[in-house]
Design a protein around this motif. Structure first.
Motif, PDB file in Angstrom:
ATOM      1  N   ASP A  67       3.657   1.708  -5.167  1.00 15.16           N
ATOM      2  CA  ASP A  67       2.498   0.809  -5.177  1.00 15.16           C
ATOM      3  C   ASP A  67       1.325   1.395  -5.970  1.00 15.16           C
ATOM      4  O   ASP A  67       0.378   0.682  -6.298  1.00 15.16           O
ATOM      5  CB  ASP A  67       2.060   0.424  -3.745  1.00 15.16           C
ATOM      6  CG  ASP A  67       1.879   1.608  -2.812  1.00 15.16           C
ATOM      7  OD1 ASP A  67       2.529   2.653  -3.019  1.00 15.16           O
ATOM      8  OD2 ASP A  67       1.077   1.492  -1.862  1.00 15.16           O
ATOM      9  N   HIS A  68       1.414   2.687  -6.297  1.00 19.73           N
ATOM     10  CA  HIS A  68       0.340   3.354  -7.048  1.00 19.73           C
ATOM     11  C   HIS A  68       0.747   3.694  -8.482  1.00 19.73           C
ATOM     12  O   HIS A  68      -0.105   3.769  -9.359  1.00 19.73           O
ATOM     13  CB  HIS A  68      -0.084   4.651  -6.338  1.00 19.73           C
ATOM     14  CG  HIS A  68      -0.578   4.407  -4.947  1.00 19.73           C
ATOM     15  ND1 HIS A  68      -1.904   4.489  -4.613  1.00 19.73           N
ATOM     16  CD2 HIS A  68       0.076   4.023  -3.821  1.00 19.73           C
ATOM     17  CE1 HIS A  68      -2.050   4.177  -3.329  1.00 19.73           C
ATOM     18  NE2 HIS A  68      -0.861   3.898  -2.832  1.00 19.73           N
ATOM     19  N   ASP A 166      -4.257   7.208  -1.137  1.00 14.03           N
ATOM     20  CA  ASP A 166      -3.948   6.861   0.258  1.00 14.03           C
ATOM     21  C   ASP A 166      -4.407   7.924   1.247  1.00 14.03           C
ATOM     22  O   ASP A 166      -4.306   7.723   2.452  1.00 14.03           O
ATOM     23  CB  ASP A 166      -2.442   6.633   0.426  1.00 14.03           C
ATOM     24  CG  ASP A 166      -2.021   5.253  -0.027  1.00 14.03           C
ATOM     25  OD1 ASP A 166      -2.914   4.414  -0.316  1.00 14.03           O
ATOM     26  OD2 ASP A 166      -0.803   5.004  -0.110  1.00 14.03           O
ATOM     27  N   HIS A 210      -6.115   0.626  -1.368  1.00 12.39           N
ATOM     28  CA  HIS A 210      -5.962  -0.493  -0.404  1.00 12.39           C
ATOM     29  C   HIS A 210      -7.231  -0.523   0.440  1.00 12.39           C
ATOM     30  O   HIS A 210      -7.259   0.184   1.429  1.00 12.39           O
ATOM     31  CB  HIS A 210      -4.779  -0.289   0.508  1.00 12.39           C
ATOM     32  CG  HIS A 210      -3.542   0.246  -0.165  1.00 12.39           C
ATOM     33  ND1 HIS A 210      -2.747  -0.502  -0.990  1.00 12.39           N
ATOM     34  CD2 HIS A 210      -2.961   1.482  -0.121  1.00 12.39           C
ATOM     35  CE1 HIS A 210      -1.725   0.237  -1.415  1.00 12.39           C
ATOM     36  NE2 HIS A 210      -1.825   1.441  -0.912  1.00 12.39           N
TER      37      HIS A 210
HETATM   38 ZN   LIG Z   1      -0.240   3.079  -1.054  1.00 11.44          ZN
END
Ligand SMILES: [Zn+2]
Length: 301
Positions: A67-68, A166, A210
């Protein structure tokens, strides 16, 4: 320095995954690429800001989770140099192991969620040392190695702001700060070390992948994060000691998360954003792995 938060509209959710475009005196650079499944959205939104993908010569990654970093190869294919933790560099050069193990978890959802991950040429990968400073024009990006969520995690400091990946957790739409705990690297003591390091930097703004700038003061932000991290870890430790199986643990964990969220007036969309950014079942697996592998002896105490 102008920083644009780009919403990648992951799986149709707003405010689930961000990338950040920074305007420097030497052109635009990107922090985080998002997954390849949202590359077209990234491209469209960069163009809407008046730039092209090929303008991006430098890409800073917090860590190599899909996701990164999933689309990093596509930016490298357009000529971007990729700055990553030394433990992540080899996986970007050859992502086979990474994609194989992700496929085991996500099965047929793999392509919908993340899309392809292809090799990046070694010459475009910069393995970044702890506290190394990368100068792009007037922008000085300082690397802070920050394990806990992942061993290959960097928080990038740019002047008085930090792109925290994160390791500073997830906080969406004014909601609580929660720690994403996926396997395989979760480590509570390392994470606590990283939190104390980031607290000392005392950034004016924390940019969360996020999602977006944390609405909380640094102190409030990290106190929520550490508190919830320890609560999650304790809960899973207790359930393991009670001999619960993974599905019982997931039910109990979800109930706990829902109770925590019930203090906030979340609508369905808000819950979906948190789930997309940080699926609860992944945290159960990640914390189980931590307790059984990294700290197995503690379970007997
Ligand atoms: Zn993440």
């Amino acid at each position: 320095m102008k920083i644009h938060t780009i919403d990648l509209d992951f799986l149709g959710n707003s405010e689930a995954i961000a990338a950040f475009l920074v305007e420097t005196s030497a052109g635009v650079v990107l922090v985080e690429s998002g997954p390849y499944s949202t590359f077209q959205t990234l491209k469209n939104k960069i163009e809407a800001l008046g730039f092209e993908i090929a303008d991006i010569r430098h890409l800073f990654l917090s860590h190599i989770h899909f996701d990164h970093a999933g689309a990093a190869w596509a930016l490298a294919a357009n000529g971007a140099k990729v700055y990553v933790h030394p433990f992540g560099a080899g996986h970007l050069a050859n992502p086979q192991k990474l994609t194989d193990s992700a496929r085991k978890i996500y099965l047929d959802q793999m392509d919908i969620l993340w899309g392809d991950m292809k090799n990046i040429d070694d010459s475009l990968i910069h393995a970044t040392a702890d506290e190394e400073v990368i100068k792009i024009g007037d922008a000085h990006f300082k690397s802070w190695h920050t394990p806990g969520h992942a061993n290959h995690h960097i928080a990038w400091q740019l002047e008085d702001v930090v792109f925290a990946g994160d390791v500073a957790g997830v906080s969406i739409g004014g909601g609580p700060v929660v720690p994403p705990c996926p396997p395989p690297d979760i480590h509570i003591d390392k994470w606590k070390y990283s939190i104390s390091l980031l607290k000392k930097i005392n950034a004016r703004a924390l940019y969360l992948t996020h999602f977006g700038i944390s609405p909380f003061s640094t102190e409030e932000h990290f106190s929520q994060l550490e508190g919830t991290l320890l609560e999650y870890a304790d809960l899973i430790k207790t359930l393991m000691k009670e001999g619960k199986n993974i599905s019982e643990m997931t039910t109990a964990f979800n109930a706990y998360v829902n109770m925590q969220f019930s203090k906030y007036q979340f609508d369905e969309k808000q819950e979906a954003r948190y789930q997309a950014a940080n699926p609860a079942f992944m945290s159960v697996t990640g914390l189980m792995r931590y307790w059984s592998k990294e700290a197995g002896d503690l379970l007997t105490q």
